[in-house]
Structure formats: structure tokens, C-alpha cells
Design a protein around this motif. Sequence first.
Motif, PDB file in Angstrom:
ATOM      1  N   LEU A 125       0.741  -1.153   0.092  1.00  0.00           N
ATOM      2  CA  LEU A 125       0.053   0.083   0.133  1.00  0.00           C
ATOM      3  C   LEU A 125       0.914   1.120  -0.090  1.00  0.00           C
ATOM      4  CD1 LEU A 125      -2.673  -1.177   2.681  1.00  0.00           C
ATOM      5  CD2 LEU A 125      -2.943  -0.966   0.337  1.00  0.00           C
ATOM      6  N   GLY A 126       0.339   2.325  -0.418  1.00  0.00           N
ATOM      7  CA  GLY A 126       1.035   3.458  -0.604  1.00  0.00           C
ATOM      8  C   GLY A 126       1.498   3.970  -1.962  1.00  0.00           C
ATOM      9  N   CYS A 127       2.203   5.038  -2.137  1.00  0.00           N
ATOM     10  CA  CYS A 127       2.769   5.528  -3.168  1.00  0.00           C
ATOM     11  C   CYS A 127       4.163   4.835  -3.455  1.00  0.00           C
ATOM     12  CB  CYS A 127       3.015   7.033  -3.276  1.00  0.00           C
ATOM     13  SG  CYS A 127       1.636   7.927  -3.681  1.00  0.00           S
ATOM     14  N   ASN A 128       4.826   4.752  -4.624  1.00  0.00           N
ATOM     15  CA  ASN A 128       6.123   4.519  -5.018  1.00  0.00           C
ATOM     16  C   ASN A 128       7.069   5.506  -4.158  1.00  0.00           C
ATOM     17  OD1 ASN A 128       7.380   6.677  -7.229  1.00  0.00           O
ATOM     18  ND2 ASN A 128       5.031   6.198  -7.441  1.00  0.00           N
ATOM     19  N   LYS A 129       8.320   4.987  -4.140  1.00  0.00           N
ATOM     20  CA  LYS A 129       9.272   5.817  -3.423  1.00  0.00           C
ATOM     21  C   LYS A 129       9.556   7.186  -4.133  1.00  0.00           C
ATOM     22  CE  LYS A 129      10.796   2.047  -0.718  1.00  0.00           C
ATOM     23  NZ  LYS A 129      12.122   1.180  -0.471  1.00  0.00           N
ATOM     24  N   SER A 130       9.427   7.329  -5.450  1.00  0.00           N
ATOM     25  CA  SER A 130       9.754   8.463  -5.997  1.00  0.00           C
ATOM     26  C   SER A 130       8.940   9.736  -5.816  1.00  0.00           C
ATOM     27  CB  SER A 130      10.016   8.244  -7.718  1.00  0.00           C
ATOM     28  OG  SER A 130       8.669   7.948  -8.286  1.00  0.00           O
ATOM     29  N   ASP A 131       9.082  10.899  -6.291  1.00  0.00           N
ATOM     30  CA  ASP A 131       8.140  11.908  -6.250  1.00  0.00           C
ATOM     31  C   ASP A 131       6.877  11.931  -7.205  1.00  0.00           C
ATOM     32  OD1 ASP A 131       9.778  12.851  -4.430  1.00  0.00           O
ATOM     33  OD2 ASP A 131      11.064  14.177  -5.372  1.00  0.00           O
ATOM     34  N   LYS A 132       7.090  10.903  -8.138  1.00  0.00           N
ATOM     35  CA  LYS A 132       6.144  10.852  -9.250  1.00  0.00           C
ATOM     36  C   LYS A 132       4.697  10.153  -8.581  1.00  0.00           C
ATOM     37  CE  LYS A 132       9.238  11.151 -13.166  1.00  0.00           C
ATOM     38  NZ  LYS A 132       9.396  10.230 -14.545  1.00  0.00           N
ATOM     39  N   LEU A 133       3.733  10.429  -9.340  1.00  0.00           N
ATOM     40  CA  LEU A 133       2.461   9.762  -9.017  1.00  0.00           C
ATOM     41  C   LEU A 133       2.376   8.889 -10.446  1.00  0.00           C
ATOM     42  CD1 LEU A 133      -0.220   9.484  -7.502  1.00  0.00           C
ATOM     43  CD2 LEU A 133      -1.261  10.835  -9.021  1.00  0.00           C
ATOM     44  N   ILE A 134       2.316   7.589 -10.374  1.00  0.00           N
ATOM     45  CA  ILE A 134       2.242   6.732 -11.331  1.00  0.00           C
ATOM     46  C   ILE A 134       0.860   6.027 -11.739  1.00  0.00           C
ATOM     47  CG2 ILE A 134       3.067   4.450 -12.519  1.00  0.00           C
ATOM     48  CD1 ILE A 134       5.658   4.838 -10.839  1.00  0.00           C
TER      49      ILE A 134
END
Length: 353
Positions: free
Chosen positions: A170-179
Motif C-alpha cells: 500500500l502507498g505510493c512508490n518511493k519516487s516523487d512521481k504519481l504513477i
Amino acid sequence: MNNFKKALIISPNYKLRKGGIASVISLYKKYLKEKFIYTPSIYFQNIILSSILFPINLLEISFRLFTKPSIKIVHIHGSHGGSFYRKYIIFWLSKKIFKKQVIYHLHSSDFKIFYRKASKGIKLKINYLMNNSNVIIVLSEEWRDYILNNFNPKKIKILENIVEKQKHHLGCNKSDKLILLFLGRIGDRKGIFDLLEVISNLNNSHKNRLELYIGGDGEIDKLKKVIKNQNLNNVHFVGWVKDTQKTELLNKCDVFVLPSYNEGLPISLLEALSFGKPIISTSIGGIPRILKNNVNGYLIEPGNEKQLENAIISYLNNKDKVKSHGEEGLTIVKNYYPENVLSKLNNIYEEIL
């Protein structure tokens, strides 16, 4: 689940074809194992070749019904267009010649359009099948209401599409991008070109923070042309995906997007929920049953690019929502896991035996 050995399941060949019905039948096979009795209605993705070979499928179905008197139910998975014409013949054969109980399981998102535009003669056949099947199965309350308002079925049941429980993070990938991820038929009906227009607009201020992966088949040349002409370097078309590649993409993405104009209950949305992903999709068909606005994603109106843009921006500006909405989605999708869906289907068989 003893009733499955009394039912013959009929659909397009799930091993050789793509799409939602193939995904459903594949999971029936996986979880029913030796109880799974199946004969394909057509073999191949190529419609012309499949139509030429359709008489062979009819012979196979007839042979199965003739040699296995233990089969009491013929469970037909159908759609619109050519699928309906073939399934009508199978329905008539099963009902009139072999005297079986027949279930017609409607998957088509375009069935309303198909029925509205059909000639008088075809409408009569559609009405006959709908009114004389022992059970009509639909995917949502919205489709149940449509069938009841237009036909006089003997019995109608809602049966959720089936999806596997997945390992997820769960949660966003570790980069600053929204994929973002889109999986589905490439064309206007799925809203993919609306999504590309929104991405193009957002690139003016958020290009370095957005990435979109697209998987599917259909109008691929048009898709590539739009991506090139609008310089959408942050949009990646990966072709038709399945198995390991699909798992990788669903784990990699932050948000699943499907801005469709017509749907039943898309398997792709259920798969995204099973991976703990929030969803942006439209308030059509059975989608509102699994997508609650600002709970496990965002519901938008079909074709409303501003709402789609605002939904994406909401996740860009509040990454915590990606995780919280994904967690909510996992609680909603439990009803669509195999043990629940197959238990309900077994009960439907029990009712008509």
C-alpha cells in the motif's frame, strides 16, 4: 459445491482469447478444478476464423450434452453482436433439443446499445432468449434494473465478477512521481483519449511528477499518434499485458484510471482493488458498487475531463490518500474473491435443479 458437476459452462475459449470473460472463466477453472466442465463457443480471437469453425463448436457442445446426461444446466456467458447470435443458437440447442436448464450470463457493457439499434427480427430473438432462459445473471443492480425494465425474465440474479486475492503493498512508490495505470481496450469507449488530453494539460505544470502506463489492444495506431503529436514523453504504451507483466504494473502504479463511457463491472477495476490501489473511474454500470467517491477513489462523470484532472491533482497533492483509499478498496473487494462468488453461483445452480 456439488452442483458444478451438473453444469456445462460455455464461453469463448478462455485460453486463446483476451478480456473480461476470459479472466472470469480462467478463475472458475483454477478454483473448481475437476468440477469444472467446459466447452468453448468459439476458439480464436480472429472472428472470421472462429465463425467458420463455429459448427465444430456446436458439434462439441452437442456431443458433450448427449454423452453426459448428468449435465442438467448449460451456463452460457454472453455479450453483444456476433457473440449474441452464436449464443442464441447454443441457447436454442440446449433448451429445445437437449431440454436443459439454461443460464444466460450477460457480460456486455454495450448490450443496451446493441438492443436499441437491433432490427425488429433481432429484437424478437433477444426478447425470446431473455424471457425463456431459466436464469439471467447480471453483474450489478443497475443491469438488473435494465433487464427488468425491458424484458420479462423468469428469474434474474446478480453475481459479482470474480477476482483473486493478491499480495500487495500500500502507498505510493518511493519516487516523487504519481504513477497512473490504464488497462483496457484502446478506444473512445474506455475514455483513454480523454485521459491523454488531461495528462497533456497537467504536463504544463506537473510533467515531472506524473507518469502514465497504458496496456491494452484496439486503436493502437491512433494512440501512438496522439502520444507523439502531444509530446507525451511521460506516457508509456506497453501493449497487451497479462500474468507477470500485469502483476508488475499493478504493483508499480499508485492509482488505476479507467474513465469509461460504458461498462458492466470491469475485471480490471476489481484487479486494481485486489492490489490495494485507489481508482479513478466513472459512475456508470456496476462501478459505483465497488467505487465510493473519496473513500477508495474518485467517481467522475463520463467525458468530464475537469473532474478527471481534479481527481489526479488530489492524489498529487495528498499522497496519504493513495494509501488510505487503497486500504478501503481491499475491504470492498473481499466479496469478489473466489470463495464468495463460487458459493453464490453454486446456490444459483441449486435453485434451478
